[in-house]
Design a protein around this motif. Structure first.
Motif: not given
Length: 317
Positions: A261-266, A299-302
């Motif tokens: 975490a955080p999640f990346t944008l994929t 989405l925000r973290n990405g």
């Protein structure tokens, strides 16, 4: 001429199958496919002859599951004959009852061979392109076939071997897959079907972070909007699958990955953004506040993370 050729094959193929001369029967199917491809239209008599060729093969296919080397080519070419014939018949004038009867009979045989654990299903989606094409051609023309075709396409697309996002014939698969995930109606059966398709598709596109993979996800979403209306009922399974994917990643439950975490944008994040931002979807009332917050945080973290290449720039866009 065509009719003489079809009469010959209509007499030949059932005998070859009876004598278990499967390679020769498949050669006859291949020759027939090539002949049909060259035709502009087909008459009722020619369709009747084609039924004498294809119906015995489709009927036999389930019994050949123990021998994939025999079953797969026969399945590919027999489904090809049905789809090619449908393309020549439907869309011109309303076919006669006799012609429609052939397509109903042939298509109703397909789910018996293309069931969930069949070798015909557990193969690359490109090898089932004629089955998906049948859905595109017949699901709206013959509503009585819609359920059988939808279930069969769902089996094919959800197979681990399918690889929809990287398939060679992606553009032609697109319409059938979207028709399945946006099938009209409500209820548990529809939700289960969409869930069965959405889960592997999201997982596959989550790890396919190439630019081509991202472009195909965007094309999928654009086509979805153009081809059918996006409803809360059809979107719900996707949202639930996205949340499950997020939680699995956070807990390190996806094979070959560690908890992170955080999640990346994929590309999967693009699907989430599309669902959260679509007009007409009652996100606030259809899903819990926790679900929405988890997905928005993804989405925000990405977006707040460091840019990691051209693909990441496109994802942010």
């Amino acid at each position: 001429g065509l009719r003489d050729f079809l009469r010959q094959k209509a007499a030949e193929v059932p005998v070859l199958l009876q004598w278990q001369r499967f390679a020769e029967a498949n050669q006859a199917l291949v020759a027939t496919v090539k002949y049909i491809q060259a035709q502009k239209v087909l008459s009722e008599e020619e369709i009747v002859l084609l039924s004498c060729i294809t119906i015995p093969v489709l009927t036999l296919l389930p019994q050949l599951a123990r021998w994939p080397g025999i079953q797969l080519p026969l399945g590919f070419n027999s489904s090809g004959l049905v789809a090619l014939s449908a393309a020549k018949v439907f869309g011109v004038d309303r076919p006669s009852r006799r012609i429609r009867g052939f397509f109903v009979e042939a298509t109703n045989l397909v789910p018996h061979a293309w069931h969930q654990v069949s070798p015909l299903v557990n193969q690359p989606l490109d090898n089932n392109r004629y089955v998906l094409w049948l859905h595109t051609l017949l699901a709206e023309q013959e509503p009585v076939l819609q359920r059988a075709l939808t279930q069969t396409v769902a089996h094919c697309v959800s197979s681990p071997a399918a690889q929809f996002w990287t398939s060679r014939f992606f553009a032609s698969h697109l319409h059938a897959v979207i028709a399945v995930v946006s099938s009209p109606g409500t209820g548990k059966a529809l939700a289960d079907t969409v869930m069965r398709v959405a889960s592997p598709l999201l997982l596959q596109c989550h790890f396919n972070t190439s630019l081509q993979g991202l472009e195909r996800v965007i094309l999928f979403l654009e086509t979805w909007v153009k081809q059918s209306s996006l409803t809360t009922a059809s979107a719900r399974p996707w949202v639930e699958c996205a949340e499950a994917l997020l939680m699995m990643q956070l807990r390190g439950q996806i094979q070959g990955t560690a908890a992170q975490a955080p999640f990346t944008l994929t590309p999967a994040a693009c699907v989430v953004a599309f669902l959260l931002g679509s007009e007409g979807l009652k996100i606030d009332t259809a899903y819990s506040a926790d679900t929405k917050e988890r997905l928005v945080s993804w989405l925000r973290n990405g977006l707040c993370g460091r840019v990691q290449g051209h693909e990441d720039i496109v994802s942010r866009g």
